[in-house]
Write a protein that holds these residues in place. Structure first.
Motif, short mmCIF file in Angstrom:
data_model
loop_
_atom_site.label_atom_id
_atom_site.label_comp_id
_atom_site.label_asym_id
_atom_site.label_seq_id
_atom_site.Cartn_x
_atom_site.Cartn_y
_atom_site.Cartn_z
N ASP A 153 -30.50 -9.76 169.53
CA ASP A 153 -29.62 -10.07 168.41
C ASP A 153 -30.32 -11.04 167.45
O ASP A 153 -31.54 -11.22 167.53
CB ASP A 153 -28.29 -10.64 168.94
CG ASP A 153 -28.49 -11.90 169.76
OD1 ASP A 153 -27.58 -12.23 170.55
OD2 ASP A 153 -29.55 -12.56 169.64
N ASP A 154 -29.55 -11.63 166.58
CA ASP A 154 -30.13 -12.49 165.53
C ASP A 154 -30.83 -13.73 166.09
O ASP A 154 -31.55 -14.42 165.35
CB ASP A 154 -29.04 -12.93 164.55
CG ASP A 154 -28.52 -11.77 163.74
OD1 ASP A 154 -27.43 -11.89 163.17
OD2 ASP A 154 -29.21 -10.72 163.70
N GLN A 155 -30.62 -14.01 167.35
CA GLN A 155 -31.27 -15.15 167.98
C GLN A 155 -32.78 -14.88 168.18
O GLN A 155 -33.57 -15.79 168.32
CB GLN A 155 -30.60 -15.38 169.34
CG GLN A 155 -31.08 -16.56 170.12
CD GLN A 155 -30.59 -16.54 171.56
OE1 GLN A 155 -30.01 -15.57 172.02
NE2 GLN A 155 -30.83 -17.63 172.27
N PHE A 156 -33.14 -13.62 168.22
CA PHE A 156 -34.51 -13.22 168.53
C PHE A 156 -35.22 -12.72 167.27
O PHE A 156 -34.61 -12.13 166.38
CB PHE A 156 -34.52 -12.09 169.56
CG PHE A 156 -33.99 -12.46 170.91
CD1 PHE A 156 -32.64 -12.33 171.20
CD2 PHE A 156 -34.84 -12.94 171.91
CE1 PHE A 156 -32.14 -12.66 172.45
CE2 PHE A 156 -34.35 -13.27 173.15
CZ PHE A 156 -33.00 -13.13 173.43
N SER A 157 -36.53 -12.92 167.25
CA SER A 157 -37.35 -12.30 166.21
C SER A 157 -38.75 -12.08 166.77
O SER A 157 -39.17 -12.77 167.70
CB SER A 157 -37.39 -13.15 164.94
OG SER A 157 -37.98 -14.40 165.20
N VAL A 158 -39.45 -11.12 166.20
CA VAL A 158 -40.83 -10.85 166.60
C VAL A 158 -41.70 -10.86 165.36
O VAL A 158 -41.25 -10.59 164.25
CB VAL A 158 -41.00 -9.52 167.35
CG1 VAL A 158 -40.36 -9.58 168.73
CG2 VAL A 158 -40.44 -8.36 166.54
N GLU A 159 -42.98 -11.14 165.61
CA GLU A 159 -43.91 -11.23 164.50
C GLU A 159 -45.30 -10.92 165.00
O GLU A 159 -45.63 -11.17 166.16
CB GLU A 159 -43.88 -12.66 163.93
CG GLU A 159 -44.45 -12.81 162.55
CD GLU A 159 -44.26 -14.24 162.02
OE1 GLU A 159 -43.98 -14.38 160.84
OE2 GLU A 159 -44.41 -15.18 162.81
N ARG A 160 -46.10 -10.35 164.11
CA ARG A 160 -47.51 -10.16 164.41
C ARG A 160 -48.26 -10.91 163.30
O ARG A 160 -48.65 -10.33 162.31
CB ARG A 160 -47.84 -8.67 164.42
CG ARG A 160 -49.19 -8.33 164.95
CD ARG A 160 -49.22 -6.90 165.44
NE ARG A 160 -50.56 -6.34 165.51
CZ ARG A 160 -51.42 -6.59 166.49
NH1 ARG A 160 -51.08 -7.41 167.47
NH2 ARG A 160 -52.61 -6.01 166.49
N PRO A 161 -48.39 -12.20 163.47
CA PRO A 161 -48.79 -13.06 162.36
C PRO A 161 -50.21 -12.86 161.86
O PRO A 161 -50.48 -13.08 160.68
CB PRO A 161 -48.59 -14.47 162.92
CG PRO A 161 -48.70 -14.31 164.39
CD PRO A 161 -48.15 -12.95 164.71
N ASP A 162 -51.12 -12.44 162.74
CA ASP A 162 -52.53 -12.43 162.32
C ASP A 162 -53.29 -11.21 162.79
O ASP A 162 -54.49 -11.25 162.86
CB ASP A 162 -53.21 -13.70 162.85
CG ASP A 162 -53.07 -13.82 164.36
OD1 ASP A 162 -53.33 -14.91 164.90
OD2 ASP A 162 -52.69 -12.82 165.01
N GLY A 163 -52.62 -10.14 163.13
CA GLY A 163 -53.31 -8.92 163.53
C GLY A 163 -53.75 -8.89 164.97
O GLY A 163 -54.21 -7.85 165.45
N SER A 164 -53.65 -10.02 165.68
CA SER A 164 -54.01 -9.99 167.09
C SER A 164 -52.87 -10.50 167.97
O SER A 164 -52.60 -9.94 169.01
CB SER A 164 -55.29 -10.80 167.36
OG SER A 164 -55.10 -12.15 167.00
N ASN A 165 -52.20 -11.55 167.53
CA ASN A 165 -51.09 -12.09 168.31
C ASN A 165 -49.80 -11.34 168.04
O ASN A 165 -49.60 -10.78 166.95
CB ASN A 165 -50.89 -13.57 167.98
CG ASN A 165 -52.03 -14.42 168.50
OD1 ASN A 165 -52.11 -14.68 169.69
ND2 ASN A 165 -52.91 -14.83 167.61
N PHE A 166 -48.92 -11.36 169.03
CA PHE A 166 -47.60 -10.75 168.91
C PHE A 166 -46.64 -11.73 169.54
O PHE A 166 -46.76 -12.03 170.73
CB PHE A 166 -47.59 -9.40 169.64
CG PHE A 166 -46.29 -8.66 169.59
CD1 PHE A 166 -45.72 -8.16 170.76
CD2 PHE A 166 -45.63 -8.43 168.40
CE1 PHE A 166 -44.54 -7.46 170.74
CE2 PHE A 166 -44.44 -7.73 168.36
CZ PHE A 166 -43.88 -7.25 169.53
N THR A 167 -45.73 -12.28 168.75
CA THR A 167 -44.90 -13.37 169.25
C THR A 167 -43.43 -12.98 169.31
O THR A 167 -42.96 -12.15 168.52
CB THR A 167 -45.03 -14.62 168.36
OG1 THR A 167 -44.58 -14.30 167.03
CG2 THR A 167 -46.47 -15.11 168.31
N LEU A 168 -42.76 -13.61 170.25
CA LEU A 168 -41.31 -13.49 170.38
C LEU A 168 -40.73 -14.89 170.17
O LEU A 168 -41.09 -15.82 170.89
CB LEU A 168 -40.91 -12.96 171.75
CG LEU A 168 -39.40 -12.92 172.06
CD1 LEU A 168 -38.70 -11.88 171.20
CD2 LEU A 168 -39.17 -12.63 173.55
#
Lengths: 114, 114
Positions: free
Chosen positions: A62-77
């Protein structure tokens, strides 16, 4: 053999705080995923990510979560305003071809919310 | 909606004995089927997968599984287990057409005794 790397292996946070769980997928993989496993329960799908955007997400995500691939190598939650029930093992996975290829999972981050 | 049932939460077995870990699934669409293994403090490792074709699939470490469409089962077998096979085993399905979101069973802890 290529690995999916997750950091940290264990994180303790206070309720209400924000946490960021980090993952480095295998370099030539195109699909990325987050799963979680609450102690004693099933491994549950959270979100899949392809072509720099979310492709599918579960009701848990839900809105509490987000994901990102900030620099082409990392993948964050990112989990905003953590709750006690967010305590779980969080697994990152990556794949070349989605479901047909099978996944490579990381070793997980154990999140403890106190 | 799809679901996966692993009937046995724990399976104790003696070394060199055969073992079968049971998995049943329910789905109204075609699925891909997987078995993953989790060793202590490690991530999920793919043992084998069924996508199509021959219903008997062979995986790593001497494991095999048989897809039975009429019984909606995908049981995992090994003719002779080793101490090193002690781990938790997860059956999973991926609904056809998805980008690979896995639906997991609750897992079976295999304990191999000398």
């Amino acid at each position: 053999e290529p690995e999916v790397t997750q950091t940290p292996s264990h994180q303790v946070t206070q309720m209400g705080q924000e946490v960021i769980l980090r993952c480095v997928p295998i370099s030539n993989h195109l699909y990325f995923y987050w799963y979680r496993q609450i102690l004693g329960q099933k491994v549950e799908f959270l979100v899949s990510f392809y072509n720099n955007e979310i492709s599918e997400k579960s009701e848990i995500f839900d809105d509490q979560f987000s994901v990102e691939r900030p620099d082409g190598s990392n993948f964050t939650l990112k989990i905003r305003s953590t709750k006690l029930e967010d305590s779980a093992m969080y697994f990152c996975a990556s794949s070349t071809t989605g479901s047909t290829g099978g996944y490579t999972f990381g070793s997980g981050t154990r999140l403890t919310v106190v | 909606a799809q679901s996966v049932t692993q009937l046995d939460s724990q399976v104790p077995v003696f070394e060199e004995a055969p073992v079968e870990l049971r998995c049943n699934y329910s789905s109204s669409v075609s699925v891909y089927l997987f078995w993953y293994v989790q060793y202590p403090n490690q991530g999920l490792q793919l043992l084998l997968k069924y996508l199509s074709g021959s219903t008997l699939v062979k995986g790593i470490n001497g494991f095999e599984a048989e897809f039975n469409k009429s019984q909606t089962s995908f049981h995992l077998r090994k003719p002779s287990v080793h101490i090193s096979d002690t781990a938790e085993y997860f059956c999973a399905v991926s609904p056809g057409g998805s980008q690979g979101n896995l639906i997991f069973g609750k897992g079976t802890k295999l304990s191999v005794k000398p």
